[in-house]
Design a protein around this motif. Structure first.
Motif, short mmCIF file in Angstrom:
data_model
loop_
_atom_site.label_atom_id
_atom_site.label_comp_id
_atom_site.label_asym_id
_atom_site.label_seq_id
_atom_site.Cartn_x
_atom_site.Cartn_y
_atom_site.Cartn_z
N ASN A 193 0.82 -1.20 0.00
CA ASN A 193 0.00 0.00 0.00
C ASN A 193 0.86 1.26 0.00
O ASN A 193 0.60 2.21 -0.74
N ILE A 194 1.91 1.27 0.81
CA ILE A 194 2.82 2.42 0.85
C ILE A 194 3.50 2.58 -0.51
O ILE A 194 3.60 3.68 -1.05
N GLY A 195 3.97 1.47 -1.07
CA GLY A 195 4.63 1.52 -2.38
C GLY A 195 3.72 2.03 -3.48
O GLY A 195 4.15 2.75 -4.38
N LEU A 196 2.45 1.66 -3.42
CA LEU A 196 1.50 2.13 -4.42
C LEU A 196 1.15 3.60 -4.24
O LEU A 196 0.80 4.29 -5.20
N THR A 197 1.25 4.09 -3.02
CA THR A 197 0.91 5.48 -2.74
C THR A 197 2.05 6.44 -3.11
O THR A 197 1.80 7.54 -3.58
N ALA A 198 3.29 6.01 -2.86
CA ALA A 198 4.44 6.87 -3.15
C ALA A 198 4.81 6.76 -4.63
O ALA A 198 4.78 5.69 -5.21
N SER B 240 12.83 18.54 -9.02
CA SER B 240 14.21 18.70 -8.56
C SER B 240 14.24 19.33 -7.17
O SER B 240 15.09 19.00 -6.35
N ASN B 241 13.29 20.24 -6.89
CA ASN B 241 13.20 20.82 -5.53
C ASN B 241 12.85 19.75 -4.51
O ASN B 241 13.38 19.75 -3.40
N ASP B 242 11.93 18.85 -4.89
CA ASP B 242 11.55 17.76 -3.99
C ASP B 242 12.73 16.83 -3.74
O ASP B 242 12.92 16.34 -2.63
N MET B 243 13.53 16.59 -4.77
CA MET B 243 14.71 15.73 -4.61
C MET B 243 15.71 16.39 -3.67
O MET B 243 16.31 15.72 -2.83
N GLY B 244 15.87 17.70 -3.79
CA GLY B 244 16.74 18.43 -2.86
C GLY B 244 16.23 18.32 -1.43
O GLY B 244 17.00 18.12 -0.50
N LEU B 245 14.90 18.45 -1.28
CA LEU B 245 14.29 18.29 0.04
C LEU B 245 14.51 16.88 0.57
O LEU B 245 14.85 16.70 1.74
N ALA B 246 14.36 15.89 -0.29
CA ALA B 246 14.55 14.49 0.12
C ALA B 246 15.98 14.26 0.60
O ALA B 246 16.19 13.61 1.63
N THR C 2 1.46 8.37 6.18
CA THR C 2 0.20 7.94 5.56
C THR C 2 -0.99 8.68 6.16
O THR C 2 -1.88 9.12 5.42
N VAL C 3 -1.01 8.82 7.47
CA VAL C 3 -2.09 9.57 8.12
C VAL C 3 -2.05 11.02 7.65
O VAL C 3 -3.09 11.61 7.33
N GLY D 296 -4.79 15.15 4.54
CA GLY D 296 -4.53 16.37 3.81
C GLY D 296 -3.56 17.32 4.48
O GLY D 296 -3.42 18.47 4.08
N VAL D 297 -2.86 16.84 5.51
CA VAL D 297 -1.90 17.68 6.23
C VAL D 297 -0.63 17.88 5.39
O VAL D 297 -0.03 18.95 5.41
N ILE D 298 -0.24 16.83 4.67
CA ILE D 298 0.91 16.93 3.77
C ILE D 298 0.46 16.52 2.37
O ILE D 298 -0.53 15.80 2.22
N GLY D 299 1.20 16.96 1.38
CA GLY D 299 0.88 16.60 0.01
C GLY D 299 1.55 15.32 -0.42
O GLY D 299 2.34 14.72 0.31
N GLN D 300 1.25 14.92 -1.65
CA GLN D 300 1.80 13.68 -2.20
C GLN D 300 3.33 13.73 -2.28
O GLN D 300 4.00 12.74 -1.99
N SER D 301 3.89 14.86 -2.66
CA SER D 301 5.35 14.94 -2.79
C SER D 301 6.03 14.84 -1.42
O SER D 301 7.07 14.18 -1.29
N GLU D 302 5.45 15.46 -0.40
CA GLU D 302 6.02 15.35 0.95
C GLU D 302 5.92 13.92 1.47
O GLU D 302 6.82 13.42 2.14
N PHE D 303 4.81 13.25 1.14
CA PHE D 303 4.66 11.85 1.52
C PHE D 303 5.76 11.00 0.88
O PHE D 303 6.39 10.19 1.54
N THR D 304 6.00 11.22 -0.40
CA THR D 304 7.03 10.46 -1.10
C THR D 304 8.41 10.76 -0.52
O THR D 304 9.24 9.86 -0.39
N VAL D 305 8.66 12.00 -0.16
CA VAL D 305 9.93 12.36 0.49
C VAL D 305 10.08 11.59 1.80
O VAL D 305 11.16 11.07 2.11
#
Length: 184
Positions: A61-66, A73-79, A127-128, A133-142
């Protein structure tokens, strides 16, 4: 079966009645049962269910969500920054805690490195956060990337900080037969 039902009840009630994440109720029950005389029976009974069924479903489930491909590139820098902070904060925070508790610097470093890995609780919180809706999809993936990186770097770093103890002859376990001779 009773423990699974009670765990689900605690998880449901913590979310529905307590307005907190379901993991909180399950954790409270686990903490309560950890001191019971049935602890080992419960652990043995749940290992198969957890590792063969629940954990793989959770991780899929986590793998399918991320979705790492959607990171900019900004997200990669954040990661990268988050991964560095995650590693350093565990080494420093846990290492200092170990040092304050009386361990020497080398032992404290080993504790800090051993604590680097961040796992399922981080994934559950992320995941929570994305679900509410507290964080976005990109923050979740990070967050998922950080959990993966911290989990993958821990074993090689542990080998590094324990390397010198493996070279010392007195830190290795005695060969077969020698322990009984020494005891006699």
């Amino acid at each position: 079966a009773a423990v699974v039902v009670i765990t689900l009840l605690f998880a449901w009630s913590s979310e529905s009645l307590g307005k907190v994440a379901p993991i909180t109720g399950a954790f409270v029950l686990g903490a309560g049962l950890s001191g019971s005389r049935f602890k080992h029976e419960i652990e043995d009974g749940l290992k198969g269910l957890a590792y063969a069924f629940l954990v793989p479903i959770f991780l899929v489930n986590i793998g399918l969500t991320a979705n790492v491909r959607e990171l900019s590139s900004n997200d990669m820098g954040l990661a990268i920054a988050i991964c560095i902070v995650a590693v350093i904060s565990k080494v420093v925070g846990c290492g200092l805690g170990a040092r304050i508790s009386g361990m020497n610097w080398q032992e404290s470093l080993r504790v800090g490195v051993g604590m680097i890995s961040r796992g399922e609780v981080g994934l559950i919180v992320a995941t929570v956060g994305v679900t509410k809706g507290v964080i976005g999809q990109s923050e979740f993936t990070v967050a998922v990337v950080m959990v993966l990186v911290s989990t993958l770097v821990t074993p090689p770093l542990l080998r590094m900080v324990f390397r010198d103890s493996a070279d010392k002859p007195d830190s290795q376990p005695p060969a077969k037969g020698k322990a009984s001779v020494a005891a006699n």
